[in-house]
Design an enzyme around this catalytic site. Structure first.
Site, PDB file in Angstrom:
ATOM      1  N   THR A 137      31.182  78.224  17.892  1.00 30.04           N
ATOM      2  CA  THR A 137      32.280  78.773  18.690  1.00 30.04           C
ATOM      3  C   THR A 137      32.496  80.271  18.472  1.00 30.04           C
ATOM      4  OG1 THR A 137      33.733  77.957  16.936  1.00 30.04           O
ATOM      5  CG2 THR A 137      33.552  76.616  18.920  1.00 30.04           C
ATOM      6  N   GLU A 138      32.071  80.789  17.312  1.00 28.95           N
ATOM      7  CA  GLU A 138      32.220  82.226  17.034  1.00 28.95           C
ATOM      8  C   GLU A 138      31.037  82.715  16.218  1.00 28.95           C
ATOM      9  OE1 GLU A 138      35.871  83.598  15.331  1.00 28.95           O
ATOM     10  OE2 GLU A 138      37.056  82.025  16.271  1.00 28.95           O
ATOM     11  N   ASN A 139      30.406  83.773  16.689  1.00 31.16           N
ATOM     12  CA  ASN A 139      29.352  84.440  15.921  1.00 31.16           C
ATOM     13  C   ASN A 139      29.129  85.811  16.547  1.00 31.16           C
ATOM     14  OD1 ASN A 139      25.904  84.671  15.887  1.00 31.16           O
ATOM     15  ND2 ASN A 139      27.057  84.636  13.983  1.00 31.16           N
TER      16      ASN A 139
END
Length: 394
Positions: A237-239
């Site tokens: 979901t986040e990178n």
């Protein structure tokens, strides 16, 4: 709060469930708990050291479970969606892989980070190392019971299995070693972990002080989640990487290199057998970033916040990332290198547009304020002259 959150979730399911098929109950709850109830850096700004964050997390987990059960019993048959949670965690690598203490410290780092929330959801209770260490330290501090709240048998059964997928946010890596000196402070999350975090000075330094590019840690974290929690469906979901402070804003070649390294390690994890269903780079636009406000820029698109219309300019990473997701990977080194060169060519043009932004803003001001004002004055002067002319004639 658990019941209030369940009411809110039900309202969302009812209003949007015919279109929304993937639900995340909480995003990065560890940061919410630690910075909201331990350090006080985030709302509600409480500094309840060694207690507040565990109590907040306890209720976040129960709120997540109740929302999942509500969807499962009331909405799933009709809407056919999925409900999960998104947990952020960096990878912890032992400083000395031959040292049992460093290996245990690195494992503890991951369990106090990812396992804190994932273990109750996938196994029904907090990680054993958290229960043992916090319980032991609580007794040493003269308390009658552990500072870590306890789930009842009924709650454990209710919480276990309440995730259709695991959302995973990841940015960087730390080397971990056992802390070999006593702490002079009282109860705290940091003291409960009893470890030291280190960085390699050779790691590429990115925009934020805490952020270093260490792609190999991403693959290891994905493997850890795969083996610890029964190979669940994973959505990254986040990178991503924030704006480097002293670089041209739109030619973000460091972000391109970051994306290339991290996405490649994710593809390796998929070959390893990790059940990765999707990947979302962080983030589409420059936006509000916790207590940093608009100073930390993670966006593919640069937003000119000083302009009333908030114009957006694509950074070099936009074109590069577009090529990656179109190809669903990296076809061959020569083609990937051509993506990189074309992206940098494009960003130089966009940089010229951004440099011209102050002039465009002044022209817009002239168009919207000065020109109408002058026209209005001309009309008024004409009216006054006409009135004087009519009076003289009469």
């Amino acid at each position: 709060m658990v019941n209030y959150f369940s009411d809110y979730a039900d309202l969302c399911f009812e209003a949007f469930g015919d279109r929304v098929k993937h639900w995340i109950t909480f995003s990065d709850p560890r940061t919410m708990a630690e910075k909201g109830f331990e350090t006080g850096h985030h709302a509600p700004g409480l500094q309840l050291h060694g207690t507040g964050l565990y109590r907040a997390a306890h209720h976040i987990i129960k709120a997540h479970a109740q929302a999942w059960h509500s969807y499962n019993s009331t909405w799933r048959a009709k809407q056919r969606g999925l409900v999960g949670i998104s947990l952020n965690c960096d990878w912890g690598e032992p400083v000395d892989i031959s040292s049992p203490k460093d290996i245990e410290a690195a494992e503890r780092y991951l369990q106090f980070c990812l396992g804190w929330f994932a273990n109750p959801i996938y196994a029904g209770d907090y990680p054993q190392v958290m229960k043992e260490r916090i319980g032991k330290k609580s007794v040493e501090q003269g308390l009658d019971m552990s500072r870590l709240p306890v789930f009842s048998l009924q709650e454990k059964s209710y919480i276990k299995g309440t995730s259709d997928f695991l959302g995973l946010g990841h940015f960087t890596t730390r080397y971990i070693t056992e802390r070999n000196y006593p702490s002079r402070q009282g109860p705290s999350y940091q003291n409960d972990r009893d470890l030291v975090e280190l960085v390699d000075p050779n790691w590429p330094d990115l925009g934020s002080k805490w952020l270093y590019s260490v792609p190999w840690g991403f693959r290891r974290l994905l493997h850890f989640a795969q083996t610890q929690y029964g190979n669940p469906p994973i959505y990254v979901t986040e990178n991503g990487a924030s704006q480097k402070l002293h670089c041209t804003q739109l030619c973000d070649e460091w972000r391109i290199q970051y994306l290339k390294g991290y996405i490649n390690e994710m593809l390796k994890a998929i070959k390893d057998g990790a059940n990765i269903k999707g990947y979302t780079s962080w983030s589409l636009l420059d936006k509000f970033e916790w207590e940093k406000g608009y100073s930390d820029r993670y966006g593919f698109y640069y937003v000119e916040f000083n302009n009333r219309n908030k114009p957006r300019y694509p950074k070099a990473s936009v074109q590069y990332y577009e090529k990656i997701i179109t190809a669903n990977g990296f076809p061959n080194p020569r083609e990937v290198e051509s993506w990189y060169l074309k992206a940098l060519e494009t960003c130089s043009i966009n940089n010229q547009m951004l440099a011209a932004e102050p002039l465009l803003s002044h022209m817009q001001m002239v168009t919207e304020i000065v020109v109408p004002t002058v026209c209005t004055l001309c009309v008024l002067i004409s009216a006054v002259l006409l009135m004087l002319l009519l009076r003289s004639q009469s």
